[in-house]
Design an enzyme around this catalytic site. Structure first.
Site, PDB file in Angstrom:
ATOM      1  N   HIS A 241      50.968  39.964  39.917  1.00 24.09           N
ATOM      2  CA  HIS A 241      50.391  40.348  38.628  1.00 24.09           C
ATOM      3  C   HIS A 241      51.396  41.010  37.668  1.00 24.09           C
ATOM      4  O   HIS A 241      51.633  40.545  36.576  1.00 24.09           O
ATOM      5  CB  HIS A 241      49.237  41.345  38.847  1.00 24.09           C
TER       6      HIS A 241
HETATM    7  O1  RIB Z   1      44.437  43.981  39.846  1.00 20.44           O
HETATM    8  C1  RIB Z   1      45.829  43.951  40.020  1.00 20.44           C
HETATM    9  C2  RIB Z   1      46.460  45.213  39.552  1.00 20.44           C
HETATM   10  O2  RIB Z   1      45.979  46.313  40.327  1.00 20.44           O
HETATM   11  C3  RIB Z   1      47.990  45.219  39.745  1.00 20.44           C
HETATM   12  O3  RIB Z   1      48.587  46.036  38.778  1.00 20.44           O
HETATM   13  C4  RIB Z   1      48.145  45.826  41.104  1.00 20.44           C
HETATM   14  O4  RIB Z   1      49.433  46.426  41.289  1.00 20.44           O
HETATM   15  C5  RIB Z   1      47.065  46.878  41.077  1.00 20.44           C
HETATM   16  O5  RIB Z   1      47.572  48.016  40.390  1.00 20.44           O
END
Ligand code: RIB
Ligand code: CA
Length: 316
Positions: A241
């Site tokens: 992500h």
């Molecule tokens: O949903 C994904 C996010 O939540 C990313 O930033 C992961 O590192 C968690 O923080």
């Protein structure tokens, strides 16, 4: 060379946060002024230690780390160790921190950094947005030094932490609400985009083949992270992500963007923290307030990320 974009990364390392920090350090297009930490994937003390260890891995312990929020503006901290492990960054061994966090708390560091910067600074929020929300709420005097806020969070589709809410926005919806109502330039990189950024076996092999500790460590992080994503959400490969936000700064054309009205649910029993993204103008009296990431050029994304990781690993 074009002007480097000054950024501060606000994060909760976290495997994908860790790759995002390394991507920033390996990219001449951005200048990492500092790292602020927050609760999220793990407790803020662990997130802080993990951020320091990632910087030590890259040989960049000169980058200041400021400790931030231990919990959200409202409610209790709901942590993500179920995904990232007991330490928050389980997997390969990492160097120990080379220096302590700075004495300033995250919001103080952000306030001073924005005030003293000769140009406006981009805030990259890749964890719960508590530090950023508190900064905007308590220090409106620095708003004119915020170039933009780009955050990993929310979704135009489904959630992950709950069926409708993504983890970061669910962790502190009040903070996101402050950002969305701020009137500042905001870009949202939600799950609808980051689920296109899969660390497939081919990607992981390119990390391993770099022949240095940065590539090997990222490959092993993908192994742990991928195991969690398969066990919990039945993914064949983990969506990485957070680096999508950094890539969006380095080369915005790697993503297709759409302007939309975005608001977050604060009260729903089952939907708190859900981002409501009005892509089809169903609320015509609500002006667009966010640039929403929609489509990723996957090949260019991974070439960009892997080239920067390799550049960093070869130099550190
Ligand atoms: O949903 C994904 C996010 O939540 C990313 O930033 C992961 O590192 C968690 O923080
Ligand atoms: Ca994160």
């Amino acid at each position: 060379m074009a002007r480097r974009t000054p950024i501060v990364v606000d994060c909760d390392p976290g495997h994908d946060d860790a790759v995002a920090i390394l991507l920033a350090l390996g990219s001449p297009e951005v200048e990492l002024l500092g790292v602020t930490t927050t609760f999220g994937n793990c407790a803020v003390a662990d997130a802080t230690r993990n951020a320091q260890r990632v910087l030590a891995l890259a040989g960049r312990s000169d980058v200041p780390v400021a400790v931030g929020a231990a919990g959200p503006i409202a409610g209790d901290a709901d942590l993500g160790n179920y995904v990232h492990g007991t330490s928050g960054l389980d997997g390969p061994p990492l160097p120990e921190p080379q220096r302590p966090p700075i004495d300033e708390a995250a919001v103080e560091f952000l306030t001073r950094t924005l005030t003293s910067s000769p140009e406006a600074v981009t805030l990259v929020a890749i964890g719960p947005m508590t530090n950023i929300g508190l900064l905007l709420r308590d220090h409106p005097e620095v708003r004119n030094k915020v170039a933009e806020i780009i955050f990993m969070g929310g979704s135009t589709e489904r959630g992950n932490h709950t069926p409708t809410a993504e983890f970061n926005t669910h962790a502190d919806p009040e903070a996101l609400d402050i950002v969305l109502r701020s009137g500042l330039p905001v870009r949202m990189v939600g799950l609808n985009l980051t689920h296109q950024a899969l660390a497939t076996p081919g990607v992981v092999e390119r990390m391993s083949a770099m022949g240095h500790v940065v590539g090997r460590t990222c490959a092993e992080w993908m192994g742990f992270f991928g195991g969690s994503y398969n066990r919990i959400w039945e993914f064949e490969a983990p969506p990485v992500h957070d680096p999508c936000t950094i890539a969006a700064i380095i080369d915005p054309s790697v993503i297709e963007w759409r302007e939309a009205f975005v608001v977050t649910e604060l009260d729903g029993t089952w939907t708190r923290g859900t981002t409501v993204v009005d892509l089809f103008r169903r609320y015509p009296d609500q002006a667009a307030n966010v640039s929403v990431a929609m489509t990723l050029d996957v090949e260019r994304y991974w070439d960009l990320v892997l080239n920067s990781l390799d550049r960093l690993g070869a130099a550190s």
